[in-house]
Each structure stands twice: as structure tokens, then as C-alpha cells.
Write a protein that holds these residues in place. Structure first.
Motif, PDB file in Angstrom:
ATOM      1  N   ASN A  38       0.822  -1.200   0.000  1.00 44.48           N
ATOM      2  CA  ASN A  38       0.000   0.000   0.000  1.00 44.48           C
ATOM      3  C   ASN A  38       0.855   1.248   0.000  1.00 44.48           C
ATOM      4  O   ASN A  38       1.884   1.295   0.690  1.00 44.48           O
ATOM      5  N   GLU A  42      -2.819   5.433   1.565  1.00 40.52           N
ATOM      6  CA  GLU A  42      -3.929   4.480   1.663  1.00 40.52           C
ATOM      7  C   GLU A  42      -3.874   3.615   2.915  1.00 40.52           C
ATOM      8  O   GLU A  42      -4.802   2.869   3.185  1.00 40.52           O
ATOM      9  N   ARG A  45      -6.551   4.894   5.531  1.00 41.58           N
ATOM     10  CA  ARG A  45      -7.879   5.271   5.047  1.00 41.58           C
ATOM     11  C   ARG A  45      -8.957   4.558   5.853  1.00 41.58           C
ATOM     12  O   ARG A  45      -8.714   3.521   6.479  1.00 41.58           O
ATOM     13  N   PRO A  52      -4.539  -2.559  -2.929  1.00 42.13           N
ATOM     14  CA  PRO A  52      -4.606  -1.092  -2.943  1.00 42.13           C
ATOM     15  C   PRO A  52      -5.059  -0.553  -4.303  1.00 42.13           C
ATOM     16  O   PRO A  52      -4.956  -1.233  -5.329  1.00 42.13           O
ATOM     17  N   GLN A  53      -5.538   0.663  -4.277  1.00 45.65           N
ATOM     18  CA  GLN A  53      -5.897   1.328  -5.531  1.00 45.65           C
ATOM     19  C   GLN A  53      -4.650   1.638  -6.362  1.00 45.65           C
ATOM     20  O   GLN A  53      -4.688   1.577  -7.597  1.00 45.65           O
TER      21      GLN A  53
END
Length: 278
Positions: A38, A42, A45, A52-53
Motif C-alpha cells: 500500500n 492508503e 484510510r 490497494p488502488q
């Protein structure tokens, strides 16, 4: 028929309980692996997602290796764990043989002392061991990390229990062939008790690879630090902990133990259950 119907729900419940327990144990490891890939933005969050994005694994693992000499820490762990295990087997195997197969006065008393030693946490001995290490001049050396663990009550107990399952006729036959007691230990007993040796080796390596308390006292030089103590290099009192590289370093440190256990799990189960036969 009724017994079979009753056994099936019990089997399902037993497997469900095992799966639930296994999931609880694996959750921290899954979270550690997730945080290691990550990005910093993030990690804290509100909602949690394993993937993760924005994948940040390469940066975290690269920083984990570059920010601190992680490979040196792992090499120290290999040196210390290998030396401890070799010396423990050299001491525990003859001691276990004496308690299992030899008859001499106070044998049961000595075995009782081994059992009592199993109840004592190693932290209780940290202060006298530190003073002894200071008197011997071995603090801040590899010897300080190895010396306190040479004698393992658990190793003596486990190997002794496995030796008890070996028939006495095997020992008598070896003596008739002219083997000395030490030769019987290393040429007959230890090869037959190899599953117990491997099981003890896993316990020993995992315990000392993950040890933090005693290395924190015994060594100061970064070049001597084992993995858990070396990971503390990622702490920053002013900027806070760098959790991404920290979790990446923890993953790298844990991975060899997982691989070793999976490779030796059959011998581990056989070694830990073999002593319960007798």
C-alpha cells in the motif's frame, strides 16, 4: 447408521472450528502483506481493502532493503540460529539419551529439574545472563546471542520422549557390537529420532529468529543485529513509523520461516506426536 449420522455433523463442526481458528491466525499476516504493497496515503484510510488502488509494493520492498541493511540482519539471523541449533543438538541428544536409556542415581531428579526449567521463562534469567556475559567479555558479539540458548530444556524433553519409544533391544544390540554410548547416540539414536530432531529444529529456529528481548540487551552494533532487532531501524521518533517499508521488511523476514515449515511439516507432525506413543 445413527452413529454415522451423528459423526458427520461433528466432523463438519470440527472442520469449521479449525477453519475459523486458522483464519484468525492468518488475518494479521494477510494485513501485513496488504500494508506492504500500500502507498502511505492508503494505509490509514477509513475503509480497508486488501488490494490497494495504487500498487506500491516495488517501492516499499525496495526501500525495505535499501533503507536498512536488511540482508545483513537476515544473515546474522542465519548465523545465530544455525549455531544455536547445532550446539543445542550436540548438548540435548546425549542428555536425552542419558535420561531415556541409562540407569544412574538421581536420574529422575534430573528429569524433574528439566521439567521445572520448562516452566521458567527465559526473561527471568536475562539479568544474571547479562552480568555473566559482561564478566566473560562476550557482550556485543555473536557469542552473546548464542551462549544463553545452548542448553534447551525443551529440546532435552522432546528428544528424550522420542528416545523412550525406541526399543531397549536396539541399544543392547549396539552395545554387543562394541559401540560406545556416544557412538550409540550419534550412529543409532539420532538417525532414528530424526523427525523429533527436525521438529525441535523448527521450534528452535522460529523462536530464535523471532527473538527480540535478549538481542535488545546483548548487542548494540547494527552489524550484529538479528532480523527483529534490525526491523526497529524503520522507526522514526520525529516523522513516525514508515509502515509500508516496515511491513515489507517484516514480510521478507517471515517468508523463510513459512517456506521452511511448509517443507518440513510432515516431519514436524511426526516428531511432535511420536513421543506421545509411550
Amino acid at each position: 447408521m445413527s452413529t454415522h449420522r451423528f459423526a458427520q455433523p461433528c466432523t463438519i463442526l470440527r472442520h469449521a472450528a479449525l477453519l475459523f481458528t486458522g483464519a484468525l491466525i492468518l488475518i494479521p499476516f494477510a494485513w501485513m502483506l496488504s500494508l506492504s504493497i500500500n502507498p502511505p496515503g492508503e494505509i490509514f484510510r477509513a475503509s480497508f481493502s486488501f488490494w490497494p488502488q495504487h500498487f506500491y509494493g516495488i517501492e516499499n520492498y525496495t526501500q525495505a532493503i535499501a533503507k536498512a541493511p536488511l540482508l545483513r540482519f537476515m544473515l546474522n539471523g542465519v548465523i545465530v540460529c544455525t549455531a544455536i541449533l547445532a550446539l543445542q543438538i550436540a548438548v540435548c541428544a546425549p542428555a536425552a539419551y542419558a535420561l531415556a536409556k541409562l540407569h544412574f542415581p538421581a536420574r529422575d531428579l534430573l528429569f524433574a529439574l528439566v521439567l521445572i526449567a520448562l516452566l521458567l521463562p527465559h526473561e527471568v534469567l536475562s539479568l544474571p545472563l547479562f552480568i555473566l556475559g559482561y564478566k566473560l567479555g562476550i557482550l556485543n558479539t555473536y557469542a552473546a546471542l548464542i551462549f544463553p540458548y545452548v542448553v534447551s530444556p525443551f529440546g532435552i524433553f522432546l528428544i528424550r520422549q522420542f528416545f523412550k519409544t525406541i526399543p531397549d533391544d536396539v541399544v543392547h544390540a549396539a552395545r554387543l557390537d562394541g559401540l560406545s554410548e556416544l557412538a550409540i547416540v550419534w550412529k543409532i539414536m539420532v538417525p532414528m529420532a530424526l523427525p523429533a530432531i527436525i521438529a525441535f529444529g523448527i521450534f528452535s529456529v522460529v523462536g530464535h529468529w523471532n527473538s527480540l528481548f535478549w538481542p535488545l540487551i546483548a548487542v548494540r552494533d547494527q552489524s550484529l543485529m538479528p532480523p527483529p532487532l534490525g526491523i526497529m531501524a524503520f522507526r522514526n521518533e520525529e516523522a513516525g513509523n514508515d509502515y509500508g517499508p516496515l511491513m515489507a521488511a517484516a514480510t521478507i523476514v517471515v517468508l523463510p520461516l513459512i517456506i521452511a515449515f511448509l517443507a518440513a511439516q510432515r516431519w514436524f507432525v511426526e516428531g511432535t506426536t511420536g513421543g506421545a506413543i509411550k
